[in-house]
Write an enzyme that holds these catalytic residues in place. Structure first.
Site, PDB file in Angstrom:
ATOM      1  N   ASP A 200      -2.653   3.536  34.016  1.00 33.76           N
ATOM      2  CA  ASP A 200      -1.661   3.162  33.046  1.00 33.76           C
ATOM      3  C   ASP A 200      -1.234   4.643  32.216  1.00 33.76           C
ATOM      4  O   ASP A 200      -0.159   5.210  32.390  1.00 33.76           O
ATOM      5  CB  ASP A 200      -1.838   2.409  31.785  1.00 33.76           C
ATOM      6  CG  ASP A 200      -1.909   0.908  32.152  1.00 33.76           C
ATOM      7  OD1 ASP A 200      -1.104   0.465  31.850  1.00 33.76           O
ATOM      8  OD2 ASP A 200      -3.010   0.466  32.657  1.00 33.76           O
TER       9      ASP A 200
ATOM     10  N   THR B  75      -0.320  -4.949  33.196  1.00 33.50           N
ATOM     11  CA  THR B  75      -1.568  -4.796  33.554  1.00 33.50           C
ATOM     12  C   THR B  75      -2.530  -5.613  33.782  1.00 33.50           C
ATOM     13  O   THR B  75      -3.742  -5.514  34.421  1.00 33.50           O
ATOM     14  CB  THR B  75      -2.266  -3.851  32.134  1.00 33.50           C
ATOM     15  OG1 THR B  75      -1.059  -2.827  32.061  1.00 33.50           O
ATOM     16  CG2 THR B  75      -3.403  -2.959  32.446  1.00 33.50           C
TER      17      THR B  75
END
Length: 432
Positions: free
Chosen positions: A106, A202
């Site tokens: 990320d 995610t």
């Protein structure tokens, strides 16, 4: 890494350094002329190398789309590389304040894309999901987090374009913060800015090899999404596939790159075998179209992973099934299982794999612009339609100062267009 020149073919320029985008430095004049020349040269090479499926004269933001395409594809390679070594050691997962998992991927994707866009378009601000506050606070009090920061730095340094000066950890942290919540303050005037979701889904990224996740990047100009790129490394022909569906939008192979430009349609191609390396001919782009289903109960639906069918007003009219629905049963609809993240659902609608995506807004949950911006243009340019539950377009400028939150009435409705008015009417009649 050997010195490269513009005379080399585009695929060599992009292939050097395991997917790293390399653009030669500009001649040394003034700082401003160097920066401008380097940016123009870089974007020109990206445009040529990525062979976008429509010419520059048709697309007012062709240069931005070329750069975004290059950045997203290399970001997908970063994700694949990080995922491969995610659990091999070190502190690779953190818990953000909202308790959702965040990995070095990320942060790495946000830093990588931020660095590339700042180099090429320094005047265009970035709105993105992450900031480095957690990293900086952890770094100050926990020696093990030094390993995490170093891992992020290594992932980015391996992929970022050569800028002529060594990249530092502080450069990477500053690049992350360029998209953070305190980076830029807008006002009520129209603005041009990038919107990035470094990894949408995610939890899917962490779940397993077949779970979908998306790198999503959009350019908003005067309140309208004008350019969009989505990269999904785990997309396959069999992903959410219907046996009877031979949609021309389906990509062969593993991974999909979807691009869209206002007025030019939505297009997709597979990610190259070595993501980030241009190895195939430009004519492999395929035009994407939404499906043509016009019967509400025969459509294929998807909803957020965190919500259930009984939270959607349509549940007052239809039961849901995860198996193949019976077309003759007008009280039952097919609810597809799509892995984490909103952008995965937009991708399935834009590619014709699903007909409808419905999300309910909840008082306790903010709806973030990066979860929707790129999906909006990809679905619209594929022939679909997006609105809130009252039928009004999503207002990306409703958050006047930061452009980070949207406030759709009731929720978000994404359809193939042909079903939209019918579903708005049904939802409005049953929404309490």
């Amino acid at each position: 890494m050997p010195l490269l020149h513009l005379s080399l073919p585009p695929h060599r320029l992009l292939a050097a350094g395991r997917g790293r985008m390399y653009f030669p430095p500009a001649p040394r004049h003034s700082r401003l002329s160097v920066r401008a020349a380097a940016g123009d040269a870089a974007v020109s090479v990206a445009a040529e190398a990525y062979g976008l499926p429509f010419p520059p004269e048709r697309a007012s933001h062709h240069r931005e789309l070329a750069a975004a395409t290059a950045a997203v594809e290399v970001a997908c390679r970063l994700c694949v590389d990080v995922k491969r070594s995610l659990f091999s050691g070190g502190k690779s997962i953190l818990e953000k304040n909202d308790q959702t998992p965040v990995t070095i991927a990320d942060f790495g994707v946000q830093a990588l894309v931020s660095l590339e866009l700042q180099r090429l378009f320094p005047s265009i601000p970035l709105v993105a999901e992450e900031d480095s506050a957690t990293l900086r606070s952890s770094k100050a009090g926990d020696d093990s987090s030094d390993v995490l920061v170093e891992s992020i730095f290594s992932a980015v340094a391996d992929k970022v374009s050569n800028s002529g000066s060594p990249l530092t950890q502080d450069d990477v942290l500053r690049a992350i913060d360029r998209g953070g919540k305190d980076a830029v303050s807008f006002d009520s005037n129209p603005a041009t800015y990038w919107v990035l979701d470094p990894i949408d889904g995610t939890k899917g990224f962490l779940r397993g090899e077949d779970a979908l996740y998306v790198v999503g990047l959009a350019l908003v100009v005067n309140g309208k999404v004008t350019v969009g790129v989505m990269g999904c490394p785990n997309w396959t022909n069999g992903t959410i596939a219907n046996e009877k569906d031979d949609s021309s939008a389906a990509c062969n192979g593993h991974g999909i790159l979807m691009v869209s430009h206002l007025g030019c349609g939505t297009w997709s191609r597979r990610l190259s075998a070595e993501i980030g390396q241009y190895t195939t001919a430009p004519d492999i782009w395929k035009r994407c179209f939404v499906d043509t289903c016009s019967v509400v109960h025969m459509a294929r639906y998807c909803i957020p992973d965190s919500q259930t069918w009984d939270m959607i007003p349509l549940s007052a009219l239809f039961n849901s099934t995860a198996g193949e629905s019976d077309p003759e049963n007008e009280n039952e609809i097919l609810l597809l299982s799509v892995f984490c993240g909103s952008l995965c659902k937009y991708l399935t609608v834009a590619s014709g794999r699903a007909s409808v995506f419905v999300l309910r807004a909840r008082p306790t949950t903010e709806i973030k612009s990066w979860d929707h911006a790129v999906g909006v243009i990809c679905v619209q340019e594929a022939g679909g339609q997006i609105s809130d539950w009252s039928g009004e377009p999503l207002d990306l400028a409703a958050d006047l100062t930061s452009r980070r939150i949207i406030y759709p009435s009731g929720g978000v409705l994404v359809t193939n267009g042909g079903l939209h008015d019918k579903l708005v009417e049904m939802i409005s009649a049953n929404y309490k």
